[in-house]
Structure formats: C-alpha cells, structure tokens
Design an enzyme around this catalytic site. Structure first.
Site, PDB file in Angstrom:
ATOM      1  NE  ARG A 161      40.140  26.931  43.152  1.00 29.33           N
ATOM      2  CZ  ARG A 161      40.931  26.445  42.599  1.00 29.33           C
ATOM      3  NH1 ARG A 161      40.840  26.324  41.315  1.00 29.33           N
ATOM      4  NH2 ARG A 161      42.330  26.158  43.039  1.00 29.33           N
ATOM      5  CB  SER A 239      35.904  29.541  36.673  1.00 28.69           C
ATOM      6  OG  SER A 239      37.188  29.640  35.950  1.00 28.69           O
ATOM      7  CD  GLU A 330      35.891  29.287  41.069  1.00 30.40           C
ATOM      8  OE1 GLU A 330      36.112  28.420  40.222  1.00 30.40           O
ATOM      9  OE2 GLU A 330      36.387  30.325  41.353  1.00 30.40           O
TER      10      GLU A 330
HETATM   11  C1  LIG Z   1      38.404  38.303  36.436  1.00 28.93           C
HETATM   12  C2  LIG Z   1      38.490  37.296  37.751  1.00 28.93           C
HETATM   13  C3  LIG Z   1      39.372  36.247  37.589  1.00 28.93           C
HETATM   14  C4  LIG Z   1      39.423  35.143  38.659  1.00 28.93           C
HETATM   15  N1  LIG Z   1      40.512  34.235  38.642  1.00 28.93           N
HETATM   16  C5  LIG Z   1      40.458  33.265  39.556  1.00 28.93           C
HETATM   17  C6  LIG Z   1      41.438  32.167  39.622  1.00 28.93           C
HETATM   18  O1  LIG Z   1      42.216  32.254  38.616  1.00 28.93           O
HETATM   19  N2  LIG Z   1      41.485  31.373  40.619  1.00 28.93           N
HETATM   20  C7  LIG Z   1      40.441  31.479  41.492  1.00 28.93           C
HETATM   21  O2  LIG Z   1      40.637  30.726  42.533  1.00 28.93           O
HETATM   22  N3  LIG Z   1      39.775  32.345  41.507  1.00 28.93           N
HETATM   23  C8  LIG Z   1      39.678  33.330  40.643  1.00 28.93           C
HETATM   24  N4  LIG Z   1      38.346  34.411  40.768  1.00 28.93           N
HETATM   25  C9  LIG Z   1      37.649  34.285  41.883  1.00 28.93           C
HETATM   26  C10 LIG Z   1      37.896  35.328  42.910  1.00 28.93           C
HETATM   27  O3  LIG Z   1      38.765  36.244  42.549  1.00 28.93           O
HETATM   28  C11 LIG Z   1      38.653  34.662  44.027  1.00 28.93           C
HETATM   29  O4  LIG Z   1      37.726  33.618  44.685  1.00 28.93           O
HETATM   30  C12 LIG Z   1      38.916  35.697  45.283  1.00 28.93           C
HETATM   31  O5  LIG Z   1      39.646  35.123  46.165  1.00 28.93           O
HETATM   32  C13 LIG Z   1      37.801  36.293  45.991  1.00 28.93           C
HETATM   33  O6  LIG Z   1      38.373  37.378  46.760  1.00 28.93           O
HETATM   34  P1  LIG Z   1      37.102  38.523  47.358  1.00 28.93           P
HETATM   35  O7  LIG Z   1      38.125  39.344  48.253  1.00 28.93           O
HETATM   36  O8  LIG Z   1      36.715  39.109  45.976  1.00 28.93           O
HETATM   37  O9  LIG Z   1      36.073  37.658  47.792  1.00 28.93           O
HETATM   38  P2  LIG Z   1      34.608  38.016  48.018  1.00 28.93           P
HETATM   39  O10 LIG Z   1      34.065  37.819  46.527  1.00 28.93           O
HETATM   40  O11 LIG Z   1      34.483  39.474  48.589  1.00 28.93           O
HETATM   41  O12 LIG Z   1      34.102  37.083  48.736  1.00 28.93           O
HETATM   42  C14 LIG Z   1      33.913  35.708  48.418  1.00 28.93           C
HETATM   43  C15 LIG Z   1      33.397  34.860  49.473  1.00 28.93           C
HETATM   44  O13 LIG Z   1      34.526  35.107  50.538  1.00 28.93           O
HETATM   45  C16 LIG Z   1      33.922  35.351  51.792  1.00 28.93           C
HETATM   46  N5  LIG Z   1      34.910  36.241  52.509  1.00 28.93           N
HETATM   47  C17 LIG Z   1      35.733  37.193  51.764  1.00 28.93           C
HETATM   48  N6  LIG Z   1      36.458  37.731  52.711  1.00 28.93           N
HETATM   49  C18 LIG Z   1      36.328  37.139  53.912  1.00 28.93           C
HETATM   50  C19 LIG Z   1      36.856  37.258  55.010  1.00 28.93           C
HETATM   51  N7  LIG Z   1      38.072  38.019  55.409  1.00 28.93           N
HETATM   52  N8  LIG Z   1      36.744  36.226  55.994  1.00 28.93           N
HETATM   53  C20 LIG Z   1      35.755  35.321  55.804  1.00 28.93           C
HETATM   54  N9  LIG Z   1      35.162  35.326  54.662  1.00 28.93           N
HETATM   55  C21 LIG Z   1      35.423  36.176  53.670  1.00 28.93           C
HETATM   56  C22 LIG Z   1      32.609  36.223  51.243  1.00 28.93           C
HETATM   57  O14 LIG Z   1      31.701  36.222  52.466  1.00 28.93           O
HETATM   58  C23 LIG Z   1      32.269  35.177  50.066  1.00 28.93           C
HETATM   59  O15 LIG Z   1      31.657  34.176  50.852  1.00 28.93           O
HETATM   60  C24 LIG Z   1      38.666  35.202  39.672  1.00 28.93           C
HETATM   61  C25 LIG Z   1      37.631  36.315  39.627  1.00 28.93           C
HETATM   62  C26 LIG Z   1      37.453  37.211  38.642  1.00 28.93           C
HETATM   63  C27 LIG Z   1      36.345  38.357  38.442  1.00 28.93           C
END
Ligand SMILES: Cc1cc2nc3c(=O)[nH]c(=O)nc-3n(C[C@H](O)[C@H](O)[C@H](O)COP(=O)(O)OP(=O)(O)OC[C@H]3O[C@@H](n4cnc5c(N)ncnc54)[C@H](O)[C@@H]3O)c2cc1C
Length: 338
Positions: A161, A239, A330
């Site tokens: 992670r 999580s 996380e």
């Molecule tokens: C229902 C649910 C289930 C999930 N299950 C999992 C799972 O099984 N495994 C897991 O690992 N995660 C899980 N997650 C967490 C999440 O979905 C992941 O971490 C996902 O990759 C986040 O993507 P996002 O585009 O929404 O990022 P955001 O929430 O928009 O951003 C997260 C972080 O990344 C940064 N960021 C985003 N895009 C970029 C970019 N292009 N360049 C630089 N920085 C960037 C943001 O600034 C922030 O710091 C879950 C979340 C939910 C709501």
C-alpha cells in the site's frame, strides 16, 4: 461541474475548493498543476476521490481533477501486451477490457474504484494481486524539477500500500501508467484462499480470467466493496486502516499472521478492531463501521469529516489500548489529521 470535495469523493465528505480545474488531457493536466506551482498556489490532484478524506473546511488551493484517458496498446504479441493507460481512465474499465482481450494479471483487481493513474500511488491490491506485479513503468510530471520523468517499476519503490509517489506526496503527477500483461484466457495463479474457494480451485491454480473477475466482483459486493450510490455501506474509502506489519513477537495471540520477506509479520487490522470490541455497524446513525466490512468507515448520508475522524480515532485508540498496536490510515487525509 462539482462545487465541493463532497461531490468528488466516494465518502461524499469535504468542503469547497478555492478553485477547481478539470484536466481532460495530458497537456491541460500539466498546465493546471505547473501554473499553480509557479504562482505558489497549493495543488490537490484528485482522480476518483475514492481514497481521500478532505476537511469540512474544504481546500484552500487548486483542485485538479484528472480526466485524461485512453489506452494505447504498444505491443500485443506472444511476448505479452504492453498497454499505456492515461491517468484519468477508470480503473475497473481497464480491468474489464483486459479480461475481454485476454490480457492477464489484473483480473483479481476487479471492482476497485478510482482512476488508473492513482493505482501506482498506493500500489493498489486485492485478492492476491497488486499493481506492482504488472506495472512496467509510470510516466510523471515532476513538480520539483518541472519536467517529465518516467520510472521503471523497479524505481517506483512499491511495497504494501505504498510507493515513492505516496511517500513524496507533493512531487509527482502520474500522467500515464504502462502495464505489461501476459496473454491467455486463464487468469494468473490464484493466491488468495477466499477467492480460490469461491472458484472451486486450490491456491496456485488458475481459472478463466472472466470467472476470476465475476468471482471477485461477487465477493466484493458481499462486503459492500463495489460502489453503489444507493448503499451507504459503500460510502467509504474502502479499508480505512492498513494491515499492520510488526515484529513477530508483537503480534497478539490468535491474530492472523502472514510472514513478510523482511522477517516481519503482517497481521489483520480487521481482527484487531473486532477483538478490541468494535464490531460491524459500530458507531452512530451518521458515521459507522460498515455493516458488511470491519475496515470500512462509512458516511450514512449527512455526516461530516470531523465525525468520521472521531470514529476513526475511537477505533485506533481502542486497538492501541487493547493490543498496543497503532493502526495507520490508508486513505490520504487532506487538511485534517487522525
Ligand atoms: C468501496 C471501495 C473499495 C476499495 N477497495 C480497494 C482495494 O481493494 N484495494 C485498494 O488498494 N484500494 C481500494 N480502495 C481505495 C481506492 O479505490 C484506491 O486507492 C484507488 O486507487 C484510488 O483512486 P482514485 O482515483 O479514487 O484516487 P483519489 O482518491 O482521487 O486520490 C488518492 C491519492 O492519490 C493521489 N492521486 C490521484 N491521482 C493521481 C495522479 N494522477 N497523480 C498523482 N497523484 C494522484 C491523490 O492526490 C491522493 O493523494 C477502495 C475504495 C473504495 C471506496
């Protein structure tokens, strides 16, 4: 156009940004970030908002929403497929395409919300796979050096992670990520007992990728880990706490333990939380632990970030008191802390 961070996050929490810019392509993404950097304005990069907890006060700077999509297949031969994916491309669409086209190695990562560009940030993982296993390289905009930089997977410092991008949070904007996937109809060997059981195979055996995807989506839906606007159990960041990695002597008696390459042991945050007395549904009618997943802290509709963090602190402090283990969040906290 969304007006608050609540409109941009899966928790549906967070106040307004001072400024909001959507970046539909790579040039506008670089321009939005670099022009703010030049004028000394803080920048928050947002993908799908599924791993973000933003303060009720909002964000006093420019929020840049990443929307540059697209898949470019560099090669698709018997050596495998190299696929470059724009950062704003929805991750689960990429997994669905991979399964359809016979690209193997990300099928167990089905149903994870958010964008592809965010997957290397915390080395997204689930059901025995993580993106570190299949990422070949990550193309970024380096905000410090003000130039493009591409990192081979070995230079991304991927670990459980985390990555160099998470460890150095203000520095890199992911523009695109290239995955190297093998070809075939069978998924990668299944490494996760619950998934193997759902597929009726043994650990290390393989099943058709399409079956792996369906099985993972089924397991995830059962735990409210697939987004559903009508289901408040999914109004979360997935999580909220990572699984602690500890010296073996510090793992509580009876807790699950998975040995790590460095000799330490990973244990289960969910087990610690449950055994400290916080069961599914713990909380109030505004914020509570999901009724289907102990690690998901959920907004029941009208909650605030302040309330969510109070719940998180109660759980963290309870686990600390009972087991002497400090749980770590996380999701990325913006303008607030635990
Ligand atoms: C229902 C649910 C289930 C999930 N299950 C999992 C799972 O099984 N495994 C897991 O690992 N995660 C899980 N997650 C967490 C999440 O979905 C992941 O971490 C996902 O990759 C986040 O993507 P996002 O585009 O929404 O990022 P955001 O929430 O928009 O951003 C997260 C972080 O990344 C940064 N960021 C985003 N895009 C970029 C970019 N292009 N360049 C630089 N920085 C960037 C943001 O600034 C922030 O710091 C879950 C979340 C939910 C709501």
């Amino acid at each position: 156009m969304p007006s608050t961070l609540a409109d941009l996050t899966t928790l549906r929490l967070g106040g307004p940004p001072a400024e909001l810019v959507e970046a539909p392509d790579e040039a506008s993404l670089i321009e939005a970030v670099s022009s703010a950097d030049e004028s000394g304005k803080p920048v928050l990069v947002v993908g799908g908002g599924s791993n973000l907890v933003v303060a009720d006060e909002g964000y006093a700077g420019r929020v840049v929403v990443v929307r540059n999509g697209g898949l470019t297949v560099e090669t698709d031969t018997c050596g495998g497929a190299f696929v470059e994916i724009g950062a704003g491309e929805p991750w689960d669409d990429v997994v669905a395409t991979a399964v359809e086209r016979g690209w193997v190695g990300i099928e167990a990562l089905s149903g994870i919300p958010g964008t592809t560009g965010a997957t290397p940030i915390q080395n997204v993982g689930a059901y025995g796979q993580e993106v570190a296993q299949t990422i070949a390289r990550v193309r970024t905009w380096d905000r410090r050096l003000r130039g493009l930089r591409t990192f081979a997977a070995d230079d991304c410092r991927f670990a459980y992670r985390t990555s160099r991008f998470k460890q150095d949070p203000e520095r890199f904007v992911v523009l695109s990520t290239t995955f190297q996937l093998t070809l075939g109809d069978l998924g990668a060997p299944v490494q996760y007992a619950e998934l193997a059981h759902a597929l009726g195979i043994g650990i290390g055996e393989r099943a058709p990728s399409a079956d792996v995807r369906e099985a993972v989506l089924g397991l995830r839906r059962g735990k409210a880990m697939v987004l559903d606007p009508a289901d408040h159990d999914t109004w979360s960041t997935g999580s909220f706490f990572t699984n602690p990695i500890l010296p073996a002597s510090e793992v509580p008696d009876g807790a699950p333990s998975w040995g790590q390459p460095d000799g330490q042991v990973k244990t289960s945050a969910a087990w610690l939380i449950e055994h400290a007395g916080f069961t599914k549904g713990f909380g109030t009618d505004r914020v509570r632990v999901s009724s289907r997943h102990t690690l998901a802290l959920t907004n029941r509709g009208d909650a605030t970030t302040t309330e969510l963090l109070e719940l998180a602190r109660t759980i963290r402090d309870g686990v600390q008191e009972r087991f002497g283990v400090t749980l770590v969040n996380e999701p990325v906290l913006v303008g607030c802390e635990l």
